[in-house]
Structure formats: C-alpha cells, structure tokens
Design a protein around this motif. Sequence first.
Motif, PDB file in Angstrom:
ATOM      1  N   ILE A  85      -2.955  -7.174  -2.685  1.00 24.62           N
ATOM      2  CA  ILE A  85      -3.999  -8.186  -2.894  1.00 24.62           C
ATOM      3  C   ILE A  85      -3.648  -9.483  -2.162  1.00 24.62           C
ATOM      4  O   ILE A  85      -4.534 -10.131  -1.577  1.00 24.62           O
ATOM      5  CB  ILE A  85      -4.214  -8.443  -4.400  1.00 24.62           C
ATOM      6  N   SER A  86      -2.379  -9.861  -2.171  1.00 26.45           N
ATOM      7  CA  SER A  86      -1.943 -11.078  -1.476  1.00 26.45           C
ATOM      8  C   SER A  86      -2.261 -10.997   0.014  1.00 26.45           C
ATOM      9  O   SER A  86      -2.755 -11.965   0.614  1.00 26.45           O
ATOM     10  CB  SER A  86      -0.437 -11.288  -1.679  1.00 26.45           C
ATOM     11  N   ALA A  87      -1.981  -9.826   0.603  1.00 24.29           N
ATOM     12  CA  ALA A  87      -2.282  -9.642   2.027  1.00 24.29           C
ATOM     13  C   ALA A  87      -3.784  -9.673   2.272  1.00 24.29           C
ATOM     14  O   ALA A  87      -4.258 -10.250   3.264  1.00 24.29           O
ATOM     15  CB  ALA A  87      -1.689  -8.325   2.513  1.00 24.29           C
ATOM     16  N   LEU A  88      -4.555  -9.077   1.372  1.00 24.34           N
ATOM     17  CA  LEU A  88      -6.018  -9.060   1.517  1.00 24.34           C
ATOM     18  C   LEU A  88      -6.614 -10.455   1.349  1.00 24.34           C
ATOM     19  O   LEU A  88      -7.587 -10.811   2.032  1.00 24.34           O
ATOM     20  CB  LEU A  88      -6.632  -8.095   0.504  1.00 24.34           C
ATOM     21  N   ILE A  89      -6.034 -11.245   0.450  1.00 24.80           N
ATOM     22  CA  ILE A  89      -6.497 -12.633   0.277  1.00 24.80           C
ATOM     23  C   ILE A  89      -6.266 -13.426   1.556  1.00 24.80           C
ATOM     24  O   ILE A  89      -7.127 -14.199   1.988  1.00 24.80           O
ATOM     25  CB  ILE A  89      -5.786 -13.300  -0.923  1.00 24.80           C
ATOM     26  N   ALA A 143       0.823  -1.212   0.000  1.00 28.59           N
ATOM     27  CA  ALA A 143       0.000   0.000   0.000  1.00 28.59           C
ATOM     28  C   ALA A 143       0.858   1.263   0.000  1.00 28.59           C
ATOM     29  O   ALA A 143       0.572   2.242  -0.717  1.00 28.59           O
ATOM     30  CB  ALA A 143      -0.923  -0.005   1.213  1.00 28.59           C
ATOM     31  N   PHE A 144       1.918   1.259   0.798  1.00 30.69           N
ATOM     32  CA  PHE A 144       2.807   2.420   0.910  1.00 30.69           C
ATOM     33  C   PHE A 144       3.457   2.729  -0.434  1.00 30.69           C
ATOM     34  O   PHE A 144       3.441   3.873  -0.906  1.00 30.69           O
ATOM     35  CB  PHE A 144       3.876   2.124   1.972  1.00 30.69           C
ATOM     36  N   HIS A 145       4.009   1.687  -1.056  1.00 33.96           N
ATOM     37  CA  HIS A 145       4.690   1.889  -2.333  1.00 33.96           C
ATOM     38  C   HIS A 145       3.705   2.202  -3.466  1.00 33.96           C
ATOM     39  O   HIS A 145       4.037   2.962  -4.390  1.00 33.96           O
ATOM     40  CB  HIS A 145       5.523   0.657  -2.683  1.00 33.96           C
ATOM     41  N   LEU A 146       2.526   1.615  -3.399  1.00 33.05           N
ATOM     42  CA  LEU A 146       1.525   1.901  -4.429  1.00 33.05           C
ATOM     43  C   LEU A 146       1.140   3.379  -4.413  1.00 33.05           C
ATOM     44  O   LEU A 146       0.994   4.004  -5.475  1.00 33.05           O
ATOM     45  CB  LEU A 146       0.289   1.027  -4.215  1.00 33.05           C
ATOM     46  N   TYR A 147       0.995   3.935  -3.232  1.00 28.33           N
ATOM     47  CA  TYR A 147       0.644   5.351  -3.108  1.00 28.33           C
ATOM     48  C   TYR A 147       1.682   6.233  -3.798  1.00 28.33           C
ATOM     49  O   TYR A 147       1.344   7.125  -4.598  1.00 28.33           O
ATOM     50  CB  TYR A 147       0.525   5.726  -1.629  1.00 28.33           C
ATOM     51  N   PHE A 148       2.956   5.988  -3.498  1.00 33.37           N
ATOM     52  CA  PHE A 148       4.007   6.820  -4.080  1.00 33.37           C
ATOM     53  C   PHE A 148       4.247   6.494  -5.552  1.00 33.37           C
ATOM     54  O   PHE A 148       4.657   7.365  -6.326  1.00 33.37           O
ATOM     55  CB  PHE A 148       5.299   6.672  -3.277  1.00 33.37           C
ATOM     56  N   ALA A 149       3.997   5.214  -5.946  1.00 32.82           N
ATOM     57  CA  ALA A 149       4.130   4.850  -7.364  1.00 32.82           C
ATOM     58  C   ALA A 149       3.091   5.577  -8.207  1.00 32.82           C
ATOM     59  O   ALA A 149       3.388   6.070  -9.305  1.00 32.82           O
ATOM     60  CB  ALA A 149       3.987   3.331  -7.526  1.00 32.82           C
ATOM     61  N   LEU A 150       1.863   5.651  -7.695  1.00 33.87           N
ATOM     62  CA  LEU A 150       0.803   6.376  -8.410  1.00 33.87           C
ATOM     63  C   LEU A 150       1.100   7.870  -8.449  1.00 33.87           C
ATOM     64  O   LEU A 150       0.849   8.539  -9.457  1.00 33.87           O
ATOM     65  CB  LEU A 150      -0.546   6.123  -7.731  1.00 33.87           C
ATOM     66  N   PHE A 185       1.672  -3.140 -10.943  1.00 35.19           N
ATOM     67  CA  PHE A 185       1.424  -4.583 -10.874  1.00 35.19           C
ATOM     68  C   PHE A 185       2.030  -5.185  -9.614  1.00 35.19           C
ATOM     69  O   PHE A 185       1.353  -5.946  -8.889  1.00 35.19           O
ATOM     70  CB  PHE A 185       2.010  -5.273 -12.112  1.00 35.19           C
ATOM     71  N   TYR A 186       3.274  -4.861  -9.332  1.00 38.90           N
ATOM     72  CA  TYR A 186       3.966  -5.466  -8.181  1.00 38.90           C
ATOM     73  C   TYR A 186       3.319  -5.047  -6.868  1.00 38.90           C
ATOM     74  O   TYR A 186       2.986  -5.891  -6.018  1.00 38.90           O
ATOM     75  CB  TYR A 186       5.443  -5.069  -8.201  1.00 38.90           C
TER      76      TYR A 186
END
Length: 552
Positions: A222-226, A198-205, A215-216
């Motif tokens: 998603i893996s953690a949510l699953i 989540a942290f990296h996705l925020y800054f990647a976006l 994707f990564y």
Amino acid sequence: MLSSTTRESKNSRLISNSRLYIYIYIVMLYCIGIVAYARYGFNLDDIWMWLNIYEQTPIRDGYRPHIGRFFPLAFLDLNLMMLVTSNPYFYFALNACIVFGVSIALWIVFDEVFAQSRYGLRLLCVVVLFLHPGFVTIMLGICYPERWQIPLLCVFVLASLRFYKRHCFKSAIVGLLAANLALYFKETTFLIIGFFGAFHLYFALKSKEGKLAYFYYISLLISALIFLLLYFCVVYPQITDVYQRGVFLDTYEKFLYFVKGILNFGLNDSFLVVLLSALCVYRIFCIWRLKDREHIFYDSLLFCGFIYMCAFIKLGLFELYYLMPIYFVSGISCLYFLSKCNLFKNLFIKTLCILCMTLWCINTLPIGINNFIFYKIEALKFHSALNFITEIAKSQEKITLYFDGNGRGEKYATWYYGYYPEYLEKIYGISNFDIKSYEPNSPSLWNKKNLWTYDKDSKLSIYNNDEISIPQSGDFIILNNSTNKMADADYLQLMEQTYELVYTSRYFSAPYFGLKPLLKYIFSDSKLVQNATQENKNLFRLPLRDYIYKVN
C-alpha cells in the motif's frame, strides 16, 4: 573451572569483538577521510548547492514536477543545517555519520545471516562497497538523495529480515517507517518496496503465516501504491519535459550514449549486471521448475535489485552512482546464495565471481580511489585558484580569463567556467572580470544552446556571443583537468614556453586510471570512440595540478 563449551563460547565472543573493533577502526579511517579538508566543491550539483547554503536559499531540487522529479525529502537536512551553519565540515561530518551508521547496519545484517563467522568476507564486502566510485561520489557530496536512501534501505532490509525470522511487531513498525521514508528519497524506490511487499504477501497467504505477516506485507504494498498515486496525481500532470542525460542528442548520439551506458554499467557494476542477473535467472529456474520454496526472503531481495537495475537501463540513466542502493538491498542475497547455499562451488557461478572480482580490481577499485582523491583535492585546488585570481583582480581595473581546452558547447566542461564567476562574485566579492574563449565552438553550438547557456544580456563575453577571441597581453589563461586536451608533461612545457606561468596549485590529484580510460586511450584513433567521448582527449584527468598563465 570453566567447561570446554563455556571456554569456546568465551573465545568465540572475544574473536567476534576483536574483529568488530578492526572493522570499526577501518570504517572510522574512511569517515575521517570524508571530513578532512572539507571545502565547498563540485561533485555534480554540489557546486550550486553550496552557493545556496552560503546564501541560505532553500534547495528544492527534489521537487521538479516539470521533468518528473519527485523526491521531496532529499534535501531537508541541508535546508535545516543551512539555518545554523554554512561550514562544510559540519555537512561532511553528517555524511561520515551516515557512512558509520550504514557500516554498523551491515555488520548486524552479516550477523543475522552468517552468525559468528565469515569475518574476512564481511570486511571484503565493505571494502568493495565503500571504495565503489558510486558510493564515494555519493558520500563525498551533498547533492545525492542516495545519501539517505541507502541507510534507510539498510534499516528496511534488517528490520524485514528480523521480521521474516521472528514475526516481531517492533521489526514491522521499524521496517514500515524506513520503507516509507526511503520512498520519498528516490522515485524508483517504490519498485523495491512494492515488489518486496507483493512477493512476500503471495507466499504469506499461501503458507498462511498469520495476520501480522499480512499486515506488514500489505502495508508495504500500500505504501508503494500511495507513492504511485501521489506521483500520478501531483507530478505526472505537470510533466512538460523528460529527465534524461541525453535530452539534446540526435538519434545516432542517443545510440552511442545507450551503448556507452550499458558498457559503463558492465565495467563498473559487474557484480550487478553479471552476477546478480545470473543468480536471478538461476533462482527463477529453481522456484518455477524445481519448486524450491526455501529462500523466499533472499529471493525477494535478489529480484528487487534486478528490477531496480532494469528501471534505470530503461530510463537511460547510467550515472555510476544510480545502482548503489542495489548493493545494500540485494548484496546480502548474493552472499547468502554463494556462501550458505554453496553456489560458489558451481563452476559457472564461480567463473562469474572471478570475472566480476577481476573487473572490480582493474577498473572499479582504481576509479573509486581516484574519485575519493579527486573530490577531496579538487575543492582545495578550486578555492586556491579562486584566491589567486581574487588577489590579481583587486590590483587591476579589470581582468580577462580564458580556460584552456574549455569553450562553448557540449564537447566542453562548461559547468567549470559557468560557476567560476558565481564563486568569484558571491563568495570572493570580485566582479571586475570577463571570461572569453579561444577554443573552437562545438559544431552544433546553436542547435544545443541549452548546453551553452547563451544570454545576450550577460556581462561575460563567453555567454553573450559566439566569438572566438585571441588572448591579449595581460590576460590570464587557466589550465586544469576540465580541459579536453591531453595536458601531459609535453603540453605543460609548451604552455610554459608560450605564456608566463604565474600560479601552480600546491595540491595535486591522481590520474584517472582504470580499464575504461585505458581502453579509450588504446582505441583513441577510432572514430566511434571519438564520437562517444565527444573528442575529449583528456582521458586521464590531466593535469594533476592547476596552472594559471599570463599572456605577455
């Protein structure tokens, strides 16, 4: 002739290789120590898992939904290996291979962060990690899911670091695989994987890094949510009890347990409780107030470790090995900020580092060394005493055993005499014995009978009633460091004057020494300390040898 630049490059490689060889040599000595004198022993749940291995009974401890436990991959290696061998040397050889793999992963991570430098710091870090009592406990045992969680997290950190630097698809695949495996070796791992994603996705976006980055990081989230979805769908509905060490404690005892746990974390893991926490606060200030966006990768690992630590504090689980994965996740971030960002020059941070290192030297290191000796030697002493009792039992119709300083209830090490008869029967083939107690029962014996395992149908007197017996002529009294008495030289002399000493173990352990036991000893007259230690006076794990006495 070689240019000066070429010669310098060649010399640099030679120095790097020589330091690597020294590093590997030290790690190999550690690994040899893990394998040497391998025996069925007791390192928490090891004691019953070895019996399962001996009888080829599958170990399903990783899936206990009634208490909320869900780490189904944890003992797959043991279940597979028991089909081939029950020889403990093979199991500890696997642990040694895991440790060696972790050390190589650490070296590669060090290279990624420090390039060809900081060799002394690398070696110091490995010594700090490998002689931590938590790491020793995990790798000298077989019952800990962290045995595989730690190396998988090391691979995840390394793959993610390379992905962050190069956006390599192969690194993303390796990171995802390691992350998804690690999730099912310890429930709390989802905090690390989920927050990192989540942290990296925020800054990647925000910085528009591209589809591969999305994707990564989305895949990690998603893996953690699953995992969470599986937990709440499969495990949560079946929970009937809470997994916690203090489940049988009253309100006051729970308070003491919590305070003692926090103090233990502070003394044993000062680098996490003190330094990591301080760095997290500092980095939050830098990110939100100073708008610093330069160290996203290292910030993410720093916060992952802090959240992981907070989870165990909230759960009230304070075993000395629970926080070990944090060192392998957040440790590299701490080193980066202290070294690369020159935070060590900050007087306040430098003071904290010196404080943490001092606590490690006077408390964590001595306990780690003691634990290494303890787990290796205790298994030898355990089986040596069992052999002696077996030979005695073969020559008599029936024998009666007592354990000095060990009786019924939570103030005693009931697990020791609890598994003694199982080993005698299942491994040594002896059943003509009884176990009794001459120690006072715990005051809350019947209120906490789950800590005593009362069984009216048991053939052993210590379980089928609460009678305090008097040893009779011909009975045997076993004295080892499971006693709750201060079994020093004077006490041993008193025992030898009272009874006939018929057995002394060849092997001997080291006293449990460090700041924590020393403080308990200094304040042993305090009622608060007595309550916290359940009036256990054996603060230094005495005696160093096992003794067996015969009543005349």
